[in-house]
Design a protein around this motif. Sequence first.
Motif, PDB file in Angstrom:
ATOM      1  N   ALA A  12      -8.951  -0.916   0.439  1.00  0.00           N
ATOM      2  CA  ALA A  12      -7.821  -0.364  -0.324  1.00  0.00           C
ATOM      3  C   ALA A  12      -6.497  -0.975   0.151  1.00  0.00           C
ATOM      4  CB  ALA A  12      -7.786   1.155  -0.178  1.00  0.00           C
ATOM      5  N   VAL A  13      -6.399  -1.190   1.459  1.00  0.00           N
ATOM      6  CA  VAL A  13      -5.165  -1.774   2.017  1.00  0.00           C
ATOM      7  C   VAL A  13      -5.044  -3.239   1.577  1.00  0.00           C
ATOM      8  CG1 VAL A  13      -3.930  -2.292   4.167  1.00  0.00           C
ATOM      9  CG2 VAL A  13      -5.249  -0.185   3.963  1.00  0.00           C
ATOM     10  N   ILE A  14      -6.171  -3.932   1.597  1.00  0.00           N
ATOM     11  CA  ILE A  14      -6.152  -5.335   1.154  1.00  0.00           C
ATOM     12  C   ILE A  14      -5.739  -5.406  -0.318  1.00  0.00           C
ATOM     13  CG2 ILE A  14      -7.637  -7.334   0.691  1.00  0.00           C
ATOM     14  CD1 ILE A  14      -9.150  -6.611   3.263  1.00  0.00           C
ATOM     15  N   PHE A  64       0.418 -10.510   6.624  1.00  0.00           N
ATOM     16  CA  PHE A  64      -0.493  -9.361   6.618  1.00  0.00           C
ATOM     17  C   PHE A  64      -1.255  -9.394   7.934  1.00  0.00           C
ATOM     18  CE2 PHE A  64      -4.342  -7.036   6.096  1.00  0.00           C
ATOM     19  CZ  PHE A  64      -4.087  -6.039   5.174  1.00  0.00           C
ATOM     20  N   HIS A  65      -1.054  -8.363   8.756  1.00  0.00           N
ATOM     21  CA  HIS A  65      -1.704  -8.325  10.070  1.00  0.00           C
ATOM     22  C   HIS A  65      -2.954  -7.448  10.039  1.00  0.00           C
ATOM     23  CE1 HIS A  65       1.162 -10.378  12.619  1.00  0.00           C
ATOM     24  NE2 HIS A  65       2.160  -9.691  12.123  1.00  0.00           N
ATOM     25  N   ARG A  68      -1.749  -7.012  -2.532  1.00  0.00           N
ATOM     26  CA  ARG A  68      -1.495  -8.009  -3.588  1.00  0.00           C
ATOM     27  C   ARG A  68      -0.130  -7.795  -4.228  1.00  0.00           C
ATOM     28  NH1 ARG A  68      -6.936  -7.527  -6.988  1.00  0.00           N
ATOM     29  NH2 ARG A  68      -6.253  -5.393  -6.703  1.00  0.00           N
ATOM     30  N   SER A  69       0.181  -6.547  -4.594  1.00  0.00           N
ATOM     31  CA  SER A  69       1.472  -6.326  -5.267  1.00  0.00           C
ATOM     32  C   SER A  69       2.643  -6.459  -4.287  1.00  0.00           C
ATOM     33  CB  SER A  69       1.493  -4.978  -5.983  1.00  0.00           C
ATOM     34  OG  SER A  69       1.144  -3.973  -5.090  1.00  0.00           O
ATOM     35  N   ILE A 117      -9.023 -11.700   1.965  1.00  0.00           N
ATOM     36  CA  ILE A 117      -7.657 -11.453   1.480  1.00  0.00           C
ATOM     37  C   ILE A 117      -7.038 -12.633   0.752  1.00  0.00           C
ATOM     38  CG2 ILE A 117      -6.444 -12.047   3.647  1.00  0.00           C
ATOM     39  CD1 ILE A 117      -4.734  -9.412   2.965  1.00  0.00           C
ATOM     40  N   ASN A 118      -7.223 -13.839   1.259  1.00  0.00           N
ATOM     41  CA  ASN A 118      -6.551 -14.975   0.607  1.00  0.00           C
ATOM     42  C   ASN A 118      -7.092 -15.242  -0.793  1.00  0.00           C
ATOM     43  OD1 ASN A 118      -4.444 -16.392   2.478  1.00  0.00           O
ATOM     44  ND2 ASN A 118      -6.103 -15.680   3.804  1.00  0.00           N
ATOM     45  N   ARG A 119      -8.370 -14.932  -1.011  1.00  0.00           N
ATOM     46  CA  ARG A 119      -8.903 -15.076  -2.369  1.00  0.00           C
ATOM     47  C   ARG A 119      -8.267 -14.047  -3.303  1.00  0.00           C
ATOM     48  NH1 ARG A 119     -15.197 -14.294  -3.632  1.00  0.00           N
ATOM     49  NH2 ARG A 119     -14.688 -12.489  -2.346  1.00  0.00           N
ATOM     50  N   ALA A 120      -8.124 -12.808  -2.812  1.00  0.00           N
ATOM     51  CA  ALA A 120      -7.479 -11.759  -3.631  1.00  0.00           C
ATOM     52  C   ALA A 120      -6.051 -12.170  -3.971  1.00  0.00           C
ATOM     53  CB  ALA A 120      -7.501 -10.434  -2.885  1.00  0.00           C
TER      54      ALA A 120
END
Length: 200
Positions: free
Chosen positions: A158-160, A149-150, A164-165, A17-20
Amino acid sequence: MKILVLTAHPDLSSSRINRAWYQALMQSPGVTARNLTAVGGPMMTFDRRDEQALLLAHDRIVFQFPFYWYSSPPVLKAWMDAVLSYGFAYGPGGDKLKGREFLCLVSTGGPESSYHAGGYNSFSMDEFLKPFQQTANLTGMTYLRPFVFHGLAQADPAVISASRSEMLAHITDAELDPKVRLSRLLREIEADPQKAAAVS
Ligand SMILES: Cc1cc2nc3c(=O)[nH]c(=O)nc-3n(C[C@H](O)[C@H](O)[C@H](O)COP(=O)(O)O)c2cc1C
């Protein structure tokens, strides 16, 4: 508003997630995303003056990190110890961050339901993030509501991707500080008293 995001992940190449988020932030106008692991290198050393100059050039400072053992990965602590120095961030003349805004952008493996009294993590994120809140307080920055983000351990791609937005909307929200929103509403009501009914 100029936003500086300090990304503190030990290895973005293995991140879900942090890369995205980092990639989305890099493409976002008005946002400077800084990969602290790349800047600090294996010894996690930082040029105090460069880092302080960057802070001074931005209005909102964001600490981005995966939650590790109820705190941030060590690179963020190394950066804080080197950069938030006496005479700059606190102490005599140490008012250089005063008036800026600050928030945390965090991902956790555990689900939201675990971050409550009675849950297996016992405490809320607001409680765990208190050292960051007090760092903002001591340095004169306004502490804003974090974006958390938990449940990354169970999250599907898809949730990850959708996060982003949501994350960008949160960190770029000019009215994240409720006092800023309130004063805008009061100005509008002053200009047009009939709006008061709509607002309440
Ligand atoms: C060393 C380590 C410590 C962790 N500690 C926690 C923790 O205290 N609470 C939690 O909810 N998740 C914890 N996790 C899970 C991470 O928060 C989760 O894997 C991370 O948010 C994923 O982000 P990424 O996809 O960007 O790597 C930990 C993971 C590692 C590797």
